[in-house]
Design an enzyme around this catalytic site. Structure first.
Site, PDB file in Angstrom:
ATOM      1  CG  ASP A   1     -98.909  98.499 108.360  1.00 26.74           C
ATOM      2  OD1 ASP A   1     -99.121  97.378 107.858  1.00 26.74           O
ATOM      3  OD2 ASP A   1     -98.061  98.677 109.257  1.00 26.74           O
TER       4      ASP A   1
ATOM      5  CG  ASP B   1     -98.342 100.651 120.841  1.00 24.52           C
ATOM      6  OD1 ASP B   1     -99.187 101.280 120.175  1.00 24.52           O
ATOM      7  OD2 ASP B   1     -97.415  99.992 120.320  1.00 24.52           O
TER       8      ASP B   1
END
Length: 522
Positions: free
Chosen positions: A365, A287
């Site tokens: 992350d 994306d």
């Protein structure tokens, strides 16, 4: 100057050889000396002058004397021959060094012209020449002093100087060599809009050989697989083989997607580094849309990442990259950051070898932002993002998208990073200039910034926070992201967040003398 010195040396050598040759011819061509034993010989005073050459019988040994002189001349000729060889070898070295000097002069001129074309000086010093020691060494190598036979210590010193100059020149050019392959790994799942990502990557890719695109697909979504397959050999399509659910604690069932993403990342990165045997990779997701200079950016920063052990990634993303918070005239401006940005980032194989054995089951992350993984290392990030995200749909259910991510500005100006000297990003140089820049800025209150009437000029100005709560209050009021991960603010470096506020450069900074992050601020 070097050419004149070489000519004089050759002329002197020629005259010396000619003189010795004439002397030899003269000795061989002299008139007969006379019969030995009849007095002194043909020359007046012969007995005294040639007495040293008498044999056992008292005869003058003229032949032996001539042979001795001839041998001396031969020795001299051999010496001159060696000298001429050394002169020729030095001439070749000087010629090569002169060509190098010309090329470096042209390169320096190009860099200076590029700097002139840049709109204005950025708030942080962006240009830093090769240090004084390397400059001095470079001058000495371009104007050599004739050395007949340098000893081993001199040779070693010359070798070290040359190696240092080569390393400095690598940082000056700041570009990965053509042999370096930097693949792009696209992490995909069930978004058919991956086409938007792939179209831009292929459009801006300068070379399929230098930047192969590997699309790793999870989820087994057939329609997305067809979209990826439609690109043929322009991309390499690989599929995560394990699509099963992951057993998690009951309270983590709603986070099943995060577990699958972590599993997919681990598998895909192992494919790139171990199966495809790559030495580095740039990771994007399905994306993300990239900027025109996306490849230029990573190619230029690869040598910096490779050479500086205090760096562990390069990111294309600015968490505070909203249109009003960045300077559109500073597309070339780059920073160090202690916050792992992600969203288009470069990783070396050596770093993956460190991370892979302890790779987390989920939330990879945020795991990367923990001090145990970061180990006080930093990333490079731009003033203006080289990626934007268009994927509101996802496992995060649009978290931050509506408030922040949809407003991130994507760079549209191509910056020739590979022609710039990016060595200012090395920690020792960067820290000195960064601290000076931040703490020499006038300290102002947030009300002064918001009202603006009493402030003159574009800044920079400094707003100081001293606690977690004061940071959050100031960040919210100034429009930047206020969350902290392991005590590190987004885009922060040494606790400092840099951004634009109503056209003025602002440093949201802790007190001078900052030492470390407080993990309890998370």
């Amino acid at each position: 100057m070097v050419r004149k010195k070489g000519s004089l040396i050759l002329c002197g050598a020629f005259l010396f050889v000619a003189w010795n040759a004439l002397l030899l011819l003269y000795l061989w061509g002299r008139p007969p000396i006379g019969r030995l034993g009849e007095g002194g010989g043909a020359e007046p005073g012969g007995k005294e002058e040639w007495g040293v050459g008498r044999g056992k019988a008292g005869h003058v040994n003229l032949a032996g004397e001539v042979i001795r002189l001839a041998e001396e001349v031969e020795v001299q000729l051999e010496t001159q021959k060696k000298l001429l060889k050394q002169i020729e070898s030095h001439r070749a070295v000087w010629a090569r060094q002169k060509d190098v000097g010309k090329r470096e002069t042209v390169d320096t001129k190009d860099v200076k012209e590029e700097v002139v074309r840049q709109p204005s000086k950025p708030p942080l010093p962006l240009k830093d020449s090769v240090d004084e020691k390397a400059q001095t060494a470079l001058q000495h190598t371009q104007e050599p002093v004739l050395t007949v036979a340098p000893d081993s210590e001199q040779q070693q010193a010359i070798k070290e100087i040359k190696e240092e100059i080569v390393e400095k020149n690598k940082l000056v050019t700041s570009a990965a060599s053509p042999e370096v392959v930097i693949p792009i790994l696209v992490i995909a799942c069930d978004r058919v809009t991956v086409k938007r990502s792939l179209d831009r990557l292929i459009q801006y890719r300068p070379s399929p050989q230098q930047h192969p695109i590997i699309v790793s697909q999870d989820c087994g979504h057939a329609e997305t697989a067809r979209v990826i397959g439609s690109y043929g050999d322009q991309v390499t399509h690989i599929s995560q083989p394990d699509l099963s659910d992951i057993r998690v604690r009951p309270e983590h069932r709603k986070f099943q997607g995060y577990y699958k993403i972590a599993r997919h990342y681990r598998w895909a990165l192992n494919q790139v580094f171990n199966t495809f045997s790559q030495s580095t990779v740039v990771i994007v997701e399905d994306d993300l849309e990239v900027a025109p200079d996306f490849f230029e950016y990573f190619r230029a920063l690869y040598p910096i990442l490779r050479s500086d052990p205090t760096l562990w990634c390069v990111s294309a993303w600015n968490d505070n990259g909203r249109d009003a918070l960045v300077d559109p005239s500073k597309a070339e401006l780059l920073y160090r950051t202690d916050f792992f940005p992600g969203l288009g980032w470069m990783l070396l194989k050596e770093m993956w070898d460190e991370l892979e054995p302890k790779w987390p089951l989920a939330f990879w992350d945020d795991w990367m932002r923990q001090p145990e993984q970061r180990k006080d290392r930093s990333c490079i990030r731009p003033e203006i993002s080289r990626t934007i995200t268009f994927g509101r749909k996802g496992v995060s259910l649009g978290q931050f998208f509506d408030q922040y991510l949809r407003y991130i500005k994507l760079n549209t100006q191509f910056v020739p990073f590979t022609k710039q000297n990016l060595s200012y990003l090395l920690k020792e140089k960067y820290d000195e200039q960064f601290i000076k820049e931040v703490y020499s800025a006038p300290l102002v209150k947030i009300e002064e910034l918001q009202q603006g009437g009493s402030l003159r000029g574009p800044g920079p100005y400094r707003v100081q926070y001293s606690s977690r709560d004061s940071f959050k209050v100031f960040a919210r009021n100034l429009g930047v992201m206020d969350d902290l991960k392991s005590g590190v603010p987004r885009t922060g470096y040494r606790g400092v967040v840099s951004f634009l506020y109503r056209g003025r450069r602002v440093f949201l900074a802790p007190p001078e003398g900052w030492m470390q992050y407080d993990i309890s601020w998370s």
